[in-house]
Structure formats: C-alpha cells, structure tokens
Enzyme design. Structure first.
Site, PDB file in Angstrom:
ATOM      1  N   ASP A   1      -8.529  27.638  -5.408  1.00 30.43           N
ATOM      2  CA  ASP A   1      -8.094  26.384  -4.803  1.00 30.43           C
ATOM      3  C   ASP A   1      -8.073  25.330  -5.908  1.00 30.43           C
ATOM      4  OD1 ASP A   1      -7.480  24.281  -3.176  1.00 30.43           O
ATOM      5  OD2 ASP A   1      -9.375  24.250  -2.084  1.00 30.43           O
TER       6      ASP A   1
ATOM      7  N   CYS B   1       0.849  -1.195   0.000  1.00 27.66           N
ATOM      8  CA  CYS B   1       0.000   0.000   0.000  1.00 27.66           C
ATOM      9  C   CYS B   1       0.883   1.242   0.000  1.00 27.66           C
ATOM     10  CB  CYS B   1      -0.909  -0.012   1.230  1.00 27.66           C
ATOM     11  SG  CYS B   1      -1.728   1.566   1.534  1.00 27.66           S
TER      12      CYS B   1
ATOM     13  N   CYS C   1      -2.522  22.718  -2.923  1.00 27.10           N
ATOM     14  CA  CYS C   1      -2.131  21.423  -2.348  1.00 27.10           C
ATOM     15  C   CYS C   1      -0.915  20.849  -3.072  1.00 27.10           C
ATOM     16  CB  CYS C   1      -3.297  20.433  -2.381  1.00 27.10           C
ATOM     17  SG  CYS C   1      -4.025  20.181  -4.003  1.00 27.10           S
TER      18      CYS C   1
ATOM     19  N   TYR D   1     -12.760  27.530  -8.820  1.00 29.82           N
ATOM     20  CA  TYR D   1     -12.665  26.109  -8.462  1.00 29.82           C
ATOM     21  C   TYR D   1     -13.428  25.890  -7.146  1.00 29.82           C
ATOM     22  CZ  TYR D   1      -8.433  26.751 -11.393  1.00 29.82           C
ATOM     23  OH  TYR D   1      -7.537  27.104 -12.374  1.00 29.82           O
TER      24      TYR D   1
END
Length: 385
Positions: free
Chosen positions: A309, A11, A336, A240
């Site tokens: 964003d 993972c 981000c 956004y």
C-alpha cells in the site's frame, strides 16, 4: 447538496463538490476503466451512501485575521490560509474539536507562526477521530519546544470538547511544508487514542498512518482479505505497513506476518497493535521497504503473499524489482493513485504476474482520488494463476 462557504474562499480540498455524487462515481469509473484496461476489466466502483463528514483526520493552519488568531487551510496552490468553517468532509466531532482548540489557543494568547519570517509560536492543529470509540486526539504543532500554559490550553480545550481523549504538543522547528515534527510532549491523556476496525483494535498516535475514511476502509480491507484468500500457515509480508492495519486484518490466519515501514513511530504503533490484538505471528521492522525486500530475496527467503500500500506516487522501480526477485505467489496491491498503479502493474506483468480482480473503492468523495485493490498471481507450471 450541502453548502460550503470555504470553496468560495479558494479552498481546494473538495474540487468535485459541485458535481452530483453519482456523476463523480461515473467519472472515476471511466478513468479507472481507461487506465487499467490493458490489465483487465475493473469491477464497478464502490461508492458511499452518505458521502459527507467521512474524514477521521483534519489539519488547520494558524494565521491572523482582523487582529485575532484564526485557523484555516491553505488556498489551493498557495500558502495563503483561508477559513474553512464547518468542513463537509471532516467528521462533525473533528470540526467541534478544531473550533475548541482554536478558542483555547486564543485564550492562551498564542501568536501564529509566520512562515516567511520564521517567527511566532503555533503553526498547525491536527485532530484525529476514532469513529468506533468516539475518542479524539488533538495535536498543537509549535515552532519551538516552549509552550507557555500548555496544560491550561489542554484544560480550556477539553472544557469545550470533553470528548477529546488526548492532547499533545508536537514540535516542528524546521522551515518545511511538513505539518508534524519528530518530538512531542503529552499535555493531557496518554497521547494516543484507540479505534476498532474489522474486529481489531488499534492504538493511534498523531504520526500514525491510518486510512482517513473508516467506513470505506472496512470495505477496502475486506476486499484485501478476500484477495489474500489465506488457508493458514503462509508467510505474508505487509510492505509500507504503517500502523500494521492491513496485515493484522487481511493477513489474519497467516503462519508468519512480517511488516516493514520506514516511519519509526508507525512501526512502534504496529508492534503495540500486534500485542494488543494478540497477533503472536507478527513482526514489524523499521526499514526502507525496497532495501529490506532486496535483502530478503538475496538471503533466499520466501513469501507466499505480499500486501503493498504505497504512497500516491506508487512504488519505486527498486521496490518492484525486489518484489520480482522475492517472487511471491500472490500480490495484493492497494493503490491510491490510478496513474502510478497502471505504471507499476505494467512492470509487474512484464515480470510474469497476471492481474486477476480489480476493485475500485471511492475512499475520497468530492475529490479526484481513487483507491483500488488489485490481485496479482504468478502462474504455476501449468500456466494457472
């Protein structure tokens, strides 16, 4: 440090898990400082006191293991599904909901979708958890519209997880890496859940964009509100905008709030959220943000403040050019992706903006991702930002 068996299986959801959390924060601070040094000195990164079980959304993919229906997540860099068990990043309630949904799917005799052959029925599970209300929405993603025993699936699921407020069937017939399709059927409840954030209420559907870490989102949006510094009466654009959360929270007090978002479902949620919160000053538009902003500028429209964003890859050059053409006095950029943020800040500063505050926030502990709030201002005639 909690133990994670899924990491041994391949993972890749939390690659920094073996690094002590204070060291993770130090590494992220160093990265932000290096990338954004040309624009100013970033503030100290805001970390979490308890960086576990913070995610309010989880996705699992169906497979077959040992002759039985199973679910897990893709091994890093592959489409091989590995078991994830009790994920340390996902809320405990979501872990319970996914386990209950898997058991319900087994009891209904559902066959997993085989991507390479284009056969089978169930593709994915998605679950969302509204931390403030405790409500959970589970989406069963199928390859076709027919779902034998769909109501029974919902009943069996809620038998083990009665806190599940809504169950939907999402239909995704395409050969695509996207989890969700466009069409849905409600199997139980309203198909939505309600969350509360920074004093506002938000209705969320399976396709709504919503920040995945509610504890840190509060801090992020308070910083955005601080950066906006609205006095009342301003025209604010939320680009956004997703479900409208940033604009409705950080843009409170504006004279006009205009949100733009290309995802039609998210816009419907934003309109509903504005009504729910009695934000009579808000209007939301379904459009490409770059084209919409360019049209606003061409018509001579003005804005005092723009929130943006964008996705992790950042804004497009077309959007940034339309932003420069619109020329708002202040821009609050929520990013981000530090690399794309540095690139976009370069273009905006060359276009006449000055960077003020830079606030990094650790929204995604145990991953390399960093969220950052940046305030940009246009100097006045005297050169003051």
């Amino acid at each position: 440090m909690p133990h994670c068996d899924a990491k041994k299986q391949g993972c890749g959801g939390c690659p920094l898990l073996e690094i002590p959390y204070p060291e993770q924060l130090a590494q992220k601070q160093k990265r932000i400082d290096r990338l954004l040094a040309p624009f100013g000195k970033p503030r100290p990164i805001l970390g979490m006191e308890e960086p576990w079980h913070y995610r309010n959304k989880a996705i699992a993919t169906f497979t077959r293991r040992g002759g039985a229906l199973a679910a897990g997540i893709y091994q890093e860099g592959t489409h091989r599904v590995v078991p994830c068990g009790e994920c340390l990043l996902v809320s405990r309630r979501l872990n319970q909901a996914l386990e209950a949904a898997l058991e319900a799917a087994r009891q209904c005799g559902y066959e997993p979708y085989q991507e390479e052959r284009g056969r089978g029925l169930v593709r994915h599970l998605q679950a969302r958890h509204a931390f403030a209300t405790g409500q959970v929405l589970v989406s069963l993603v199928t390859a076709g519209p027919l779902l034998p025993g769909g109501r029974e699936f919902a009943r069996l699921l809620r038998q083990k997880a009665p806190f599940v407020e809504s169950v939907v069937q999402n239909i995704n017939p395409g050969r695509t890496s996207a989890v969700l399709g466009r069409q849905e059927k409600v199997l139980y409840g309203s198909g939505k859940i309600r969350d509360e954030l920074c004093g506002k209420s938000f209705l969320l559907s399976s396709r709504s964009f919503y920040q995945v870490n509610p504890l840190q989102t509060r801090r992020l949006y308070e910083l955005a509100r601080q950066a906006a510094d609205l006095k009342g009466g301003e025209t604010v654009i939320d680009a956004y905008c997703g479900a409208g959360t940033i604009g409705l929270i950080a843009g409170e007090g504006a004279g006009r709030l205009l949100g733009v978002e290309v995802n039609r479902d998210a816009v419907a949620d934003a309109i509903q959220n504005a009504r729910y919160n009695k934000a009579d000053n808000a209007r939301f538009f379904c459009a490409d943000a770059s084209q919409w902003m360019a049209r606003q500028a061409a018509r001579g429209e003005k804005a005092d403040l723009v929130f943006l964003d964008p996705p992790r890859q950042g804004s497009s050059p077309q959007f940034l050019q339309s932003l420069l053409a619109l020329s708002p006095r202040r821009v609050v950029y929520i990013s981000c992706g530090p690399e794309s943020l540095a690139r976009d800040l370069g273009l905006l500063t060359r276009g006449g903006y000055r960077v003020g505050e830079i606030w990094p926030v650790d929204m995604f502990p145990h991953t390399p991702h960093i969220e950052t709030v940046v305030l940009l201002s246009k100097p006045d005639a005297r050169g003051r930002a």
